[in-house]
Enzyme design. Sequence first.
Site, PDB file in Angstrom:
ATOM      1  N   ASN A 127      51.671 -49.948 -50.216  1.00  0.00           N
ATOM      2  CA  ASN A 127      51.051 -48.623 -50.371  1.00  0.00           C
ATOM      3  C   ASN A 127      52.038 -47.540 -50.785  1.00  0.00           C
ATOM      4  O   ASN A 127      51.678 -46.637 -51.541  1.00  0.00           O
ATOM      5  CB  ASN A 127      50.290 -48.245 -49.090  1.00  0.00           C
ATOM      6  N   TYR A 203      49.111 -54.691 -38.240  1.00  0.00           N
ATOM      7  CA  TYR A 203      49.355 -55.205 -36.889  1.00  0.00           C
ATOM      8  C   TYR A 203      49.169 -56.720 -36.850  1.00  0.00           C
ATOM      9  O   TYR A 203      49.984 -57.439 -36.252  1.00  0.00           O
ATOM     10  CB  TYR A 203      48.402 -54.521 -35.890  1.00  0.00           C
ATOM     11  N   GLU A 223      56.947 -51.984 -38.601  1.00  0.00           N
ATOM     12  CA  GLU A 223      56.304 -50.697 -38.908  1.00  0.00           C
ATOM     13  C   GLU A 223      54.867 -51.018 -39.283  1.00  0.00           C
ATOM     14  O   GLU A 223      54.613 -51.545 -40.368  1.00  0.00           O
ATOM     15  CB  GLU A 223      56.994 -49.998 -40.073  1.00  0.00           C
ATOM     16  N   CYS A 257      49.973 -45.221 -44.051  1.00  0.00           N
ATOM     17  CA  CYS A 257      50.019 -45.650 -42.653  1.00  0.00           C
ATOM     18  C   CYS A 257      49.766 -44.467 -41.740  1.00  0.00           C
ATOM     19  O   CYS A 257      49.201 -44.626 -40.667  1.00  0.00           O
ATOM     20  CB  CYS A 257      51.358 -46.295 -42.340  1.00  0.00           C
TER      21      CYS A 257
HETATM   22  P1  NAD Z   1      49.857 -56.988 -44.714  1.00  0.00           P
HETATM   23  O1  NAD Z   1      50.147 -57.174 -43.287  1.00  0.00           O
HETATM   24  O2  NAD Z   1      48.634 -57.592 -45.277  1.00  0.00           O
HETATM   25  O3  NAD Z   1      51.062 -57.536 -45.610  1.00  0.00           O
HETATM   26  C1  NAD Z   1      52.382 -57.054 -45.479  1.00  0.00           C
HETATM   27  C2  NAD Z   1      53.356 -58.052 -46.023  1.00  0.00           C
HETATM   28  O4  NAD Z   1      53.368 -59.222 -45.228  1.00  0.00           O
HETATM   29  C3  NAD Z   1      53.096 -58.520 -47.450  1.00  0.00           C
HETATM   30  O5  NAD Z   1      54.319 -58.560 -48.136  1.00  0.00           O
HETATM   31  C4  NAD Z   1      52.508 -59.912 -47.232  1.00  0.00           C
HETATM   32  O6  NAD Z   1      52.713 -60.763 -48.337  1.00  0.00           O
HETATM   33  C5  NAD Z   1      53.291 -60.387 -46.031  1.00  0.00           C
HETATM   34  N1  NAD Z   1      52.668 -61.437 -45.215  1.00  0.00           N
HETATM   35  C6  NAD Z   1      51.338 -61.703 -45.038  1.00  0.00           C
HETATM   36  N2  NAD Z   1      51.174 -62.696 -44.137  1.00  0.00           N
HETATM   37  C7  NAD Z   1      52.421 -63.063 -43.729  1.00  0.00           C
HETATM   38  C8  NAD Z   1      52.902 -64.017 -42.783  1.00  0.00           C
HETATM   39  N3  NAD Z   1      52.095 -64.792 -42.070  1.00  0.00           N
HETATM   40  N4  NAD Z   1      54.241 -64.127 -42.609  1.00  0.00           N
HETATM   41  C9  NAD Z   1      55.090 -63.330 -43.292  1.00  0.00           C
HETATM   42  N5  NAD Z   1      54.686 -62.411 -44.192  1.00  0.00           N
HETATM   43  C10 NAD Z   1      53.371 -62.280 -44.403  1.00  0.00           C
HETATM   44  O7  NAD Z   1      49.863 -55.397 -44.962  1.00  0.00           O
HETATM   45  P2  NAD Z   1      49.627 -54.584 -46.316  1.00  0.00           P
HETATM   46  O8  NAD Z   1      48.200 -54.678 -46.707  1.00  0.00           O
HETATM   47  O9  NAD Z   1      50.669 -54.917 -47.321  1.00  0.00           O
HETATM   48  O10 NAD Z   1      49.939 -53.101 -45.839  1.00  0.00           O
HETATM   49  C11 NAD Z   1      48.997 -52.291 -45.221  1.00  0.00           C
HETATM   50  C12 NAD Z   1      49.332 -52.123 -43.750  1.00  0.00           C
HETATM   51  O11 NAD Z   1      50.673 -51.680 -43.610  1.00  0.00           O
HETATM   52  C13 NAD Z   1      48.489 -51.077 -43.061  1.00  0.00           C
HETATM   53  O12 NAD Z   1      48.145 -51.532 -41.787  1.00  0.00           O
HETATM   54  C14 NAD Z   1      49.447 -49.882 -42.970  1.00  0.00           C
HETATM   55  O13 NAD Z   1      49.123 -48.978 -41.971  1.00  0.00           O
HETATM   56  C15 NAD Z   1      50.749 -50.569 -42.740  1.00  0.00           C
HETATM   57  N6  NAD Z   1      51.881 -49.709 -43.097  1.00  0.00           N
HETATM   58  C16 NAD Z   1      52.664 -49.203 -42.092  1.00  0.00           C
HETATM   59  C17 NAD Z   1      53.721 -48.360 -42.387  1.00  0.00           C
HETATM   60  C18 NAD Z   1      54.573 -47.763 -41.317  1.00  0.00           C
HETATM   61  O14 NAD Z   1      55.590 -47.174 -41.641  1.00  0.00           O
HETATM   62  N7  NAD Z   1      54.222 -47.834 -40.045  1.00  0.00           N
HETATM   63  C19 NAD Z   1      54.003 -48.052 -43.724  1.00  0.00           C
HETATM   64  C20 NAD Z   1      53.197 -48.600 -44.711  1.00  0.00           C
HETATM   65  C21 NAD Z   1      52.143 -49.431 -44.377  1.00  0.00           C
END
Ligand code: NAD
Length: 452
Positions: A127, A203, A223, A257
């Site tokens: 994002n 999460y 995060e 986020c």
């Molecule tokens: P996601 O959890 O779907 O994916 C995140 C990453 O994890 C991707 O690179 C994905 O390929 C990888 N992944 C997926 N399954 C995995 C596994 N089993 N093992 C290892 N890696 C794996 O999240 P997203 O859709 O990319 O991002 C959106 C989420 O991120 C929202 O919940 C948002 O709030 C959060 N976010 C948090 C922050 C923060 O600073 N707190 C910042 C940005 C986004």
Amino acid sequence: MNPATGETLRDLAADSPDAVAGKVEKARRAQAEWARTPLDQRRKAIAVFAGILEKNKDDLAARLTSEMGKPITQSRNELTALQSRLRFFLDNVEKAIAEEVVHEKEAWREVITYEPLGLVGNISAWNYPYFVGSNVFVPALLTGNAVLYKPSEFATLTGLAITDAMHAAGVPAAVFAPVVGGGEAGRALVEQPLDAVFFTGSYATGRQIAEAAAPRLMKVQLELGGKDPVYVADDVDVVAAAKATADGAFYNTGQSCCAVERVYVHERIHDAFVDAFVAAVEGFVVGDPMDEETYIGPVAREAHLRVLEEQVADAKARGARLRLGGERLDRPGFYFAPTVFADARPTMALMRDETFGPLIGIQKVKDDEEALRLMNDTEYGLTAGVYTRDEPRARRLLAGASSGSAYWNCCDRVSPRLPWTGRRHSGLGVTLGFAGLRAFVQPRAWHLRQPK
Ligand code: NAD
């Protein structure tokens, strides 16, 4: 894939588990030398990296917009604001890792040194790929770690552009190695003998990563998402507060986020606030994200449209009042109409589960106490905001709200100077701020005694 059209932009092969293992092995060998490289040289590389991104800002913004649908002005904003983040790290790293003498008496000296963690896996989100990526890989590299960087599969082209810029800036290829792919590639990376894994994402995935990393006791930082509340008290400028919170809810098409995810409004101003909020959202231009006028683009992932539809259906079934939008837009690409519900209730998915899209619920409250109780009615704890003219009132409410960040008369905001951290389901550990540099080093305790 371009979410504005549904068309494929490029086909890329994902890294196999063997390929990931090979990169990890090379990174392990290269890390020791990178850690020995003088700090000034590492800082110089990051400064050159910053310059390359600045010089190519327009092209990089267009690439980001094409693959995740962020409106082009917002992609440029991300790259512009990134510069001050990079500057913060460059200006503060020396102090963060300087040797400290904490005790000196007679023959004894007690000294702390800060050493790199070693091999850092960075699994990242789509994002804000420049922001969330840089929060990890920049301080990690500056403090002498090697990084295996897995950009999200929804922002891979941007991740590869970041990698090229890093290598062109002088960071050795083995010290900053990209891992291409989705969940499988991420899983393969976490199975490797890393020293730490820094994850940004949901999460659900964060928890899986923490579980996978647990048997090896490597450092894990997460995060994660949020369900960030804002309370609008009865003494505000209603139109100004409505405009600010609408922006906080809908910027980046609601995919931040720290986006505003729940709005609680004092009953005395509630009706006027809802009207002003709806008017503000009606003013947002929805369209082609490459268009300079567009404020709301498509959502990045097609599958997420169903999540939004389910939240809408649940809110309607439980008695919320639809004031705007409520469905997909009839055009190519993954567009969802900006949607506003009034009369939201705590039991609705819209007020409980992360929405992460252009959809918001507003609930009326009778006083500050009810607002605070509802703000804390969540498993998440990323940010919380209060709009009021009265600072002591805001400070009292925010002191009672359990979140990593507290906002008075602002929302959806991150500062490189402050720690970025989530509580409970919003994460573990800290990036940004001084603590966000220290997160990438481990202290070593030296007990030094002069001979008699
Ligand atoms: P996601 O959890 O779907 O994916 C995140 C990453 O994890 C991707 O690179 C994905 O390929 C990888 N992944 C997926 N399954 C995995 C596994 N089993 N093992 C290892 N890696 C794996 O999240 P997203 O859709 O990319 O991002 C959106 C989420 O991120 C929202 O919940 C948002 O709030 C959060 N976010 C948090 C922050 C923060 O600073 N707190 C910042 C940005 C986004």
